[in-house]
Structure formats: C-alpha cells, structure tokens
Design an enzyme around this catalytic site. Structure first.
Site, PDB file in Angstrom:
ATOM      1  N   GLU A  82       3.305  40.713   8.087  1.00 32.63           N
ATOM      2  CA  GLU A  82       3.610  40.818   6.653  1.00 32.63           C
ATOM      3  C   GLU A  82       4.639  39.763   6.297  1.00 32.63           C
ATOM      4  O   GLU A  82       5.648  39.599   6.991  1.00 32.63           O
ATOM      5  CB  GLU A  82       4.249  42.164   6.272  1.00 32.63           C
ATOM      6  CG  GLU A  82       3.316  43.304   6.113  1.00 32.63           C
ATOM      7  CD  GLU A  82       4.038  44.594   5.703  1.00 32.63           C
ATOM      8  OE1 GLU A  82       5.052  44.523   4.981  1.00 32.63           O
ATOM      9  OE2 GLU A  82       3.578  45.651   6.148  1.00 32.63           O
ATOM     10  N   ASN A 135       7.245  41.359  10.556  1.00 34.65           N
ATOM     11  CA  ASN A 135       7.290  41.439   9.087  1.00 34.65           C
ATOM     12  C   ASN A 135       8.615  40.863   8.644  1.00 34.65           C
ATOM     13  O   ASN A 135       9.671  41.226   9.193  1.00 34.65           O
ATOM     14  CB  ASN A 135       7.233  42.890   8.595  1.00 34.65           C
ATOM     15  CG  ASN A 135       5.855  43.512   8.776  1.00 34.65           C
ATOM     16  OD1 ASN A 135       4.943  42.885   9.304  1.00 34.65           O
ATOM     17  ND2 ASN A 135       5.708  44.741   8.325  1.00 34.65           N
ATOM     18  N   GLU A 147       6.772  49.024  11.025  1.00 33.05           N
ATOM     19  CA  GLU A 147       8.177  49.120  10.645  1.00 33.05           C
ATOM     20  C   GLU A 147       8.797  50.478  10.969  1.00 33.05           C
ATOM     21  O   GLU A 147       9.250  51.206  10.058  1.00 33.05           O
ATOM     22  CB  GLU A 147       8.331  48.816   9.145  1.00 33.05           C
ATOM     23  CG  GLU A 147       7.791  47.449   8.749  1.00 33.05           C
ATOM     24  CD  GLU A 147       7.943  47.163   7.247  1.00 33.05           C
ATOM     25  OE1 GLU A 147       8.177  48.104   6.479  1.00 33.05           O
ATOM     26  OE2 GLU A 147       7.831  45.991   6.865  1.00 33.05           O
ATOM     27  N   ARG A 175      -5.581  43.062   7.590  1.00 39.55           N
ATOM     28  CA  ARG A 175      -4.804  44.131   8.234  1.00 39.55           C
ATOM     29  C   ARG A 175      -4.792  45.352   7.314  1.00 39.55           C
ATOM     30  O   ARG A 175      -4.301  45.278   6.189  1.00 39.55           O
ATOM     31  CB  ARG A 175      -3.381  43.639   8.501  1.00 39.55           C
ATOM     32  CG  ARG A 175      -2.484  44.702   9.042  1.00 39.55           C
ATOM     33  CD  ARG A 175      -1.095  44.189   9.400  1.00 39.55           C
ATOM     34  NE  ARG A 175      -0.293  45.333   9.784  1.00 39.55           N
ATOM     35  CZ  ARG A 175       0.890  45.644   9.265  1.00 39.55           C
ATOM     36  NH1 ARG A 175       1.457  44.874   8.375  1.00 39.55           N
ATOM     37  NH2 ARG A 175       1.520  46.744   9.657  1.00 39.55           N
ATOM     38  N   TYR A 232      10.740  39.382   4.972  1.00 41.28           N
ATOM     39  CA  TYR A 232      10.771  39.070   3.538  1.00 41.28           C
ATOM     40  C   TYR A 232      12.003  38.266   3.133  1.00 41.28           C
ATOM     41  O   TYR A 232      11.978  37.589   2.116  1.00 41.28           O
ATOM     42  CB  TYR A 232      10.739  40.366   2.716  1.00 41.28           C
ATOM     43  CG  TYR A 232       9.391  41.044   2.797  1.00 41.28           C
ATOM     44  CD1 TYR A 232       8.412  40.780   1.853  1.00 41.28           C
ATOM     45  CD2 TYR A 232       9.077  41.908   3.845  1.00 41.28           C
ATOM     46  CE1 TYR A 232       7.159  41.365   1.929  1.00 41.28           C
ATOM     47  CE2 TYR A 232       7.832  42.504   3.941  1.00 41.28           C
ATOM     48  CZ  TYR A 232       6.869  42.220   2.976  1.00 41.28           C
ATOM     49  OH  TYR A 232       5.632  42.796   3.076  1.00 41.28           O
ATOM     50  N   HIS A 281       1.202  53.762   9.157  1.00 43.78           N
ATOM     51  CA  HIS A 281       1.986  53.080   8.117  1.00 43.78           C
ATOM     52  C   HIS A 281       2.535  54.179   7.212  1.00 43.78           C
ATOM     53  O   HIS A 281       2.209  54.270   6.030  1.00 43.78           O
ATOM     54  CB  HIS A 281       1.107  52.066   7.380  1.00 43.78           C
ATOM     55  CG  HIS A 281       1.874  51.025   6.610  1.00 43.78           C
ATOM     56  ND1 HIS A 281       1.658  49.666   6.759  1.00 43.78           N
ATOM     57  CD2 HIS A 281       2.846  51.121   5.668  1.00 43.78           C
ATOM     58  CE1 HIS A 281       2.453  48.988   5.940  1.00 43.78           C
ATOM     59  NE2 HIS A 281       3.189  49.861   5.272  1.00 43.78           N
TER      60      HIS A 281
HETATM   61  O1  IFM Z   1       5.059  47.519   0.619  1.00 44.94           O
HETATM   62  C1  IFM Z   1       5.832  47.373   1.761  1.00 44.94           C
HETATM   63  C2  IFM Z   1       5.037  47.676   3.009  1.00 44.94           C
HETATM   64  O2  IFM Z   1       4.460  48.943   2.964  1.00 44.94           O
HETATM   65  C3  IFM Z   1       5.929  47.599   4.220  1.00 44.94           C
HETATM   66  N1  IFM Z   1       6.642  46.359   4.267  1.00 44.94           N
HETATM   67  C4  IFM Z   1       7.309  45.914   3.068  1.00 44.94           C
HETATM   68  C5  IFM Z   1       6.366  45.969   1.887  1.00 44.94           C
HETATM   69  C6  IFM Z   1       7.062  45.472   0.608  1.00 44.94           C
HETATM   70  O3  IFM Z   1       8.188  46.245   0.322  1.00 44.94           O
END
Ligand code: IFM
Length: 446
Positions: free
Chosen positions: A351, A293, A166, A77, A295, A121
């Site tokens: 992500e 995405n 995002e 990606r 985290y 992005h």
């Molecule tokens: O680096 C970023 C990415 O550009 C967008 N999502 C989160 C990642 C980590 O912070």
C-alpha cells in the site's frame, strides 16, 4: 524530463480491503464482523455511516475487474471477509461466501490479473470478539483454521498470500487508543493482542507450508522516522520510535523477538506480552516476502516526560487531506531502511497512496496533488531499488474511493472516483498517470 525505470518483471497493482469496498454486509449468509457492530455504535464513525453498501463491489465486482484491466493492472490485492466465509468465525463455512471469492478470483485470472489475497484486514467475526477476540490465545488457532480452509479452496489459483494487514493498527487503534473496532482502550489487552496477532501469523504461514504451494508474507504499517535534528537525543528518540512502531512488528517475524525497550515499557505498566515456550519459533517461521505499507514520514524528538521517551516534532511539510505530511522521499527512505535492517528481504509495497478529496468537475477529476505525490513516491522507490532494495512490486492504495474506517466516506484515496449515491466510477487524472507508469514500467522524474 527524464524517466526512471523499474526492473523487468516488476508488478504493478492496486489494493483494497473487503469491508471498505464490498458492501453486501448482511447478504448470503455473511456473519457480522466487529466493523458491522462498531459502525452501529453512536459516535464511532465521524459521518455516522456504515459500510453495508460501501462501493457495492459484492455486486459490481465484474465491472470493477474490467476497470482494473483498462488501467493495465497486473496484480490486485484484495482481502477476504472472514465472517463472509465463516459466519461465526469457525465451524461450518458459508458456501455462498466462498463462492463469491471463487468468482472474483476467476474474473481476475480471466483478465490476467494476479490476485494477492490478504487473510485479515481488520474485520474479525463478531462471534469471536464475543469470546475475547484477539486478546484470547484461541483466536490465533481459529485464524489458522480459517487460513487452512481458504488455502485449500483458493490455493489452486492464488499464489500470493498476506496473513495480516497492519497488525499495529489492529492492536493500537483497536485496543489501545480505541478509535477503530473493537474500540477497546486497555494496555494489558493491547499486549495480548500484539502477541496473538503475531502467533496467528506464524500458524498461518505453517498452514500454507503444509499445502506445499504459494508464497506468503505479512504487511506492516510504517512511517519513515527521521530525527528532528542532528543531535544525539533526537537520533536516539528516532530509534525508540522505530522500536515501538516498526521493530515491534518486524522483529518477531524476522527472528529477533520483541525489542527490549518495548518489553521493558509494557512490563513496567504491568502489561507483559504473553509469550509461551516455542511461540517465537512459530512467529519467525520463514516468509517469502515482506509487505510494506507507507504513506508518510515523521520527524522525531526526545520527550523524557512521556513514558515512551519520544514524540513527533512539529510538521515542516504541507499536509494531505488526511493530515499526513506530504513527504515524497518517505517511501524510498523507508524501503531502504527496512531492506538494510532485515538483510534484504523480498519486498512488495502493498500500500502507498494519497488522500486527495478532489471531486469531479464536468465529469473530470483533476487530482493533481495525488498524482504529483505518487510520482514523488515512485521516483524515490525506483532509487531505493537502484541502490539495493529487492522490491518486486507496488500496489497503489486504493483502486477506488472507499469506506475509510472511522472517517467513513469523508476521505478519498482512490485513483478511481466513487459516487456513493449512484455507484458510478470515474477514473481520475491519477489513474491515467498510473496507467502510463505501468505501460512504461517507468516514472517520469520532473
Ligand atoms: O484505508 C486504509 C487501509 O485500510 C489500511 N492502510 C491505510 C489506508 C488509508 O488510511
């Protein structure tokens, strides 16, 4: 020790973004983006850096694609730099910029790596920012023209497209909190930006449909929200957090419009979403998949003193080098939630990753914190698939350590180490782990 498998045909990849890795910021006719300008404003980037060179991928893309092949990646990606293709955001395209992406995509295909291309992005052409940026309704139309141009140029080889990465971050961090480009702090502008990002997404989906080929979706940033305790107040607070962060960006795309609680809040602050007749139909033009995405997770509790009515409770888990809660269950939990909430869309995890700043010792990068958290995320994801989510692929963030926006190169997310002085790449222990996951289409659950 047991292995948890993924469905046949599940695709394994890695993700990056143009501004974070390309460099070549001022080369071959590229126009300035809002990030080129933002990085030059004193105090914006904690390290004082810019991404003029970053990972120098613009010149080293062939070697990077070779590394991807060594890892066994099946898909990659990337994002396109809009000002590399249209230096002023609209008008005459820059042939050298288009040519770079032609060559990159051909190099991927030569290695049987399927490109997945994100149109936006975060690196808006500065010329469009000068006209008002995403606060201006016209920007949605210019985005659709840019999309049409690249669909025509690359659509014979790219079959998976993502409109935005995002949008919540563009809107909130860029225009409400102001810590990312373009560095604005204004709620009224934020509401306009939210709506115009949505509108531009819908217009781009329509532009792809007009070409008659390819699949398209949007990628949202997510946190797995959990009520801080079992009480009714925390349950309601977690729902509010989902309204403000999750449903605000999924609802319109899935035909449910803006959440009532969020509309009320913005209107009470005299910052309405500038919705015109027909906009919600454009925005809910059907997509082919949802990009997820994720985290981390956040425990939510009520806070009547805050306008939004909720806040994040004290963390109970250890933190990663980014300060995110290390919550391995969060990916599976969120994927299950979003799948149930929106009637089981096709999902790609576009992500997921871990910030772990471990550096090389004798040429080896033992990023075991990253490896173990990735393992936990993947075990949770496999379970989410088992219980019903239609997840078709996974992209680790990120292929390489890169330019982490306002944090510069001070935070490392790559499974490949980047030495920013020499541009040497070193695959980390997490890269070995990931290659094995790909080979087996399964993850070891300990
Ligand atoms: O680096 C970023 C990415 O550009 C967008 N999502 C989160 C990642 C980590 O912070």
């Amino acid at each position: 020790m047991s292995w948890v498998s993924f469905p046949d045909g599940f695709e394994w990849g890695a993700a990056t973004a143009a501004y974070q890795i390309e460099g070549g910021a001022l080369e071959d006719g590229k126009g300035l983006s809002i990030w080129d300008v933002f990085c030059r404003q004193p105090g914006r980037i904690v390290t004082g850096e810019n991404a003029d060179v970053a990972c120098d991928h613009y010149h080293r893309y062939r070697d990077d694609v070779a590394l991807m092949a060594e890892l066994g990646l099946q898909t990659y990606r990337l994002s396109l730099s809009w000002p590399r293709i249209l230096p002023r955001g609209r008008g005459t395209p820059n042939e050298a910029g288009l040519d770079f992406y032609d060559r990159l995509i051909d190099a991927l295909l030569e290695r049987q790596i399927r490109p997945c291309v994100t149109l936006y992005h975060w690196d808006l052409p500065q010329s469009l920012q000068d006209l008002g940026g995403w606060a201006l309704r016209d920007t949605a139309g210019w985005f659709a023209e840019y999309a049409k141009l690249v669909f025509e140029r690359l659509g014979d080889r790219v079959s998976r497209w993502i409109t935005h990465n995002e949008p919540i971050v563009t809107a909130m961090m860029g225009h409400r909190v102001g810590v990312l480009a373009p560095g604005i702090r204004d709620l009224g502008i934020t509401a306009r930006v939210v709506h115009h990002l949505h509108l531009s997404h819908g217009l781009a989906v329509m532009a792809l449909r007009a070409t008659g080929r390819g699949q398209i979706g949007i990628t949202n940033a997510n946190t797995s929200y959990e009520p801080a305790d079992g009480g009714e107040e925390s349950l309601q607070a977690a729902e509010l957090a989902r309204d403000f962060d999750t449903r605000l960006f999924h609802g319109p795309v899935f035909g449910r419009g803006y959440p009532a609680s969020v509309v009320r809040y913005y209107e009470s602050k005299n910052a309405p979403f500038p919705v015109e007749d027909g906009d919600l139909d454009v925005i809910s033009e059907p997509t082919d998949f949802l990009g997820v995405n994720l985290y981390s997770r956040s425990r939510i509790e009520a806070d009547p003193a805050r306008g939004v009515g909720y806040r994040a409770a004290e963390p109970t888990l250890p933190l990663t080098d980014m300060g995110y809660k290390a919550a391995p269950h969060a990916l599976g939990d969120f994927v299950t939630w979003v799948s149930e909430e929106y009637e089981r869309p096709v999902i790609y995890v576009t992500e997921n990753g871990v910030c772990d700043n471990t550096g090389p010792v004798d040429g080896v990068v033992e990023d075991t914190a990253r490896r173990e958290l990735l393992r936990g995320f993947l075990v949770g994801l496999a379970r989410a698939v088992e219980i019903g989510a239609d997840v078709r692929g996974y992209y680790v963030w990120s292929l390489l350590d890169n330019f982490e926006w306002a944090l510069g190169t001070s935070r490392r997310f790559g499974i490949i180490y980047t030495d920013f002085e020499t541009q040497k790449r070193i695959p980390k222990v997490s890269a070995e782990f990931y290659s094995e996951v790909i080979r087996r289409n399964a993850v070891e659950s300990k």
